[in-house]
Design a protein around this motif. Structure first.
Motif, PDB file in Angstrom:
ATOM      1  N   ILE A   1     -18.809  12.946 -34.067  1.00 20.51           N
ATOM      2  CA  ILE A   1     -17.496  13.569 -33.864  1.00 20.51           C
ATOM      3  C   ILE A   1     -17.173  13.638 -32.370  1.00 20.51           C
ATOM      4  O   ILE A   1     -16.049  13.324 -31.954  1.00 20.51           O
ATOM      5  N   ALA A   2     -18.154  14.013 -31.564  1.00 21.41           N
ATOM      6  CA  ALA A   2     -17.929  14.080 -30.117  1.00 21.41           C
ATOM      7  C   ALA A   2     -17.607  12.698 -29.550  1.00 21.41           C
ATOM      8  O   ALA A   2     -16.696  12.554 -28.715  1.00 21.41           O
ATOM      9  N   LYS A   3     -18.330  11.668 -29.998  1.00 21.20           N
ATOM     10  CA  LYS A   3     -18.065  10.307 -29.517  1.00 21.20           C
ATOM     11  C   LYS A   3     -16.669   9.850 -29.914  1.00 21.20           C
ATOM     12  O   LYS A   3     -15.977   9.211 -29.118  1.00 21.20           O
ATOM     13  N   MET A   4     -16.246  10.168 -31.125  1.00 17.49           N
ATOM     14  CA  MET A   4     -14.909   9.780 -31.563  1.00 17.49           C
ATOM     15  C   MET A   4     -13.836  10.472 -30.727  1.00 17.49           C
ATOM     16  O   MET A   4     -12.842   9.847 -30.343  1.00 17.49           O
ATOM     17  N   LEU A   5     -14.033  11.757 -30.457  1.00 20.43           N
ATOM     18  CA  LEU A   5     -13.060  12.484 -29.636  1.00 20.43           C
ATOM     19  C   LEU A   5     -12.985  11.905 -28.223  1.00 20.43           C
ATOM     20  O   LEU A   5     -11.894  11.720 -27.683  1.00 20.43           O
ATOM     21  N   VAL A   6     -14.132  11.623 -27.642  1.00 20.92           N
ATOM     22  CA  VAL A   6     -14.144  11.048 -26.293  1.00 20.92           C
ATOM     23  C   VAL A   6     -13.466   9.679 -26.300  1.00 20.92           C
ATOM     24  O   VAL A   6     -12.670   9.374 -25.397  1.00 20.92           O
ATOM     25  N   ALA A   7     -13.748   8.854 -27.301  1.00 25.40           N
ATOM     26  CA  ALA A   7     -13.125   7.528 -27.372  1.00 25.40           C
ATOM     27  C   ALA A   7     -11.614   7.633 -27.513  1.00 25.40           C
ATOM     28  O   ALA A   7     -10.864   6.912 -26.837  1.00 25.40           O
ATOM     29  N   VAL A   8     -11.142   8.552 -28.355  1.00 27.15           N
ATOM     30  CA  VAL A   8      -9.694   8.720 -28.540  1.00 27.15           C
ATOM     31  C   VAL A   8      -9.048   9.222 -27.245  1.00 27.15           C
ATOM     32  O   VAL A   8      -7.977   8.745 -26.849  1.00 27.15           O
ATOM     33  N   VAL A   9      -9.691  10.162 -26.570  1.00 30.29           N
ATOM     34  CA  VAL A   9      -9.138  10.693 -25.320  1.00 30.29           C
ATOM     35  C   VAL A   9      -9.107   9.606 -24.242  1.00 30.29           C
ATOM     36  O   VAL A   9      -8.099   9.444 -23.548  1.00 30.29           O
ATOM     37  N   VAL A  10     -10.197   8.854 -24.109  1.00 24.85           N
ATOM     38  CA  VAL A  10     -10.241   7.796 -23.089  1.00 24.85           C
ATOM     39  C   VAL A  10      -9.171   6.747 -23.372  1.00 24.85           C
ATOM     40  O   VAL A  10      -8.443   6.332 -22.462  1.00 24.85           O
ATOM     41  N   LEU A  11      -9.073   6.311 -24.618  1.00 23.16           N
ATOM     42  CA  LEU A  11      -8.055   5.310 -24.948  1.00 23.16           C
ATOM     43  C   LEU A  11      -6.644   5.874 -24.806  1.00 23.16           C
ATOM     44  O   LEU A  11      -5.719   5.151 -24.412  1.00 23.16           O
ATOM     45  N   GLY A  12      -6.464   7.161 -25.094  1.00 26.27           N
ATOM     46  CA  GLY A  12      -5.158   7.788 -24.901  1.00 26.27           C
ATOM     47  C   GLY A  12      -4.771   7.863 -23.433  1.00 26.27           C
ATOM     48  O   GLY A  12      -3.618   7.615 -23.069  1.00 26.27           O
ATOM     49  N   VAL A  13      -5.722   8.193 -22.590  1.00 30.20           N
ATOM     50  CA  VAL A  13      -5.455   8.245 -21.146  1.00 30.20           C
ATOM     51  C   VAL A  13      -5.176   6.850 -20.601  1.00 30.20           C
ATOM     52  O   VAL A  13      -4.277   6.658 -19.775  1.00 30.20           O
ATOM     53  N   LEU A  14      -5.918   5.867 -21.079  1.00 29.19           N
ATOM     54  CA  LEU A  14      -5.736   4.495 -20.590  1.00 29.19           C
ATOM     55  C   LEU A  14      -4.479   3.826 -21.129  1.00 29.19           C
ATOM     56  O   LEU A  14      -4.053   2.796 -20.589  1.00 29.19           O
TER      57      LEU A  14
END
Length: 147
Positions: free
Chosen positions: A87-100
């Motif tokens: 769950i933490a990895k998914m949240l980080v991936a979504v946030v990183v892709l959202g920022v990028l």
């Protein structure tokens, strides 16, 4: 003549091999994709390749690392660690892709291709590490009944 026995591998030896081979594969992929992307697309390609390798490689490697460090836990605790980590990895991936998403300093296609390549290559290297490792097999059946 002396006999020096081979050390018996620990039960976590396959996981250690998986992490080692996965990290080596990620390093090779990172360098190769960065060089190829830079030569083909310039600085945006380089950034796309580096971000893609970090995102895809970390996603897979962190699973192996979390299993390695929680191998001695109870099955319930191990499941909680893996689920929480996922769950933490998914949240980080979504946030990183959202920022990028709104940024233009990287090549989007390169990022996507390298993320997919990292997922496949690192997972393949980890699988190779597990399959290649040698662990002892012990049968704990009771042989006292004479069979």
């Amino acid at each position: 003549m002396s006999f020096t026995p081979q050390p018996i591998p620990t039960p976590t030896a396959p996981l250690q091999a998986a992490v080692r081979y996965g990290a080596i594969a990620l390093a090779v992929l990172s360098v190769a994709s960065a060089v190829i992307a830079y030569l083909a697309l310039g600085l945006p390609g380089l950034w796309g390749a580096l971000i893609g390798a970090a995102l895809g490689g970390a996603f897979i490697l962190l699973t192996s690392v979390s299993v390695l460090f929680s191998a001695r836990l109870s099955p319930t605790s191990l499941g909680a660690v893996l689920l929480g980590g996922w769950i933490a990895k998914m949240l980080v991936a979504v946030v990183v892709l959202g920022v990028l998403n709104g940024m233009t300093f990287y090549h989007r296609s390169t990022l996507g291709i390298v993320v997919l390549a990292a997922l496949v290559i690192v997972l393949g290297a980890e699988t190779y590490g597990v399959v290649r490792s040698r662990t002892p097999y012990v049968d704990s059946s009771d042989d006292s009944d004479g069979k």
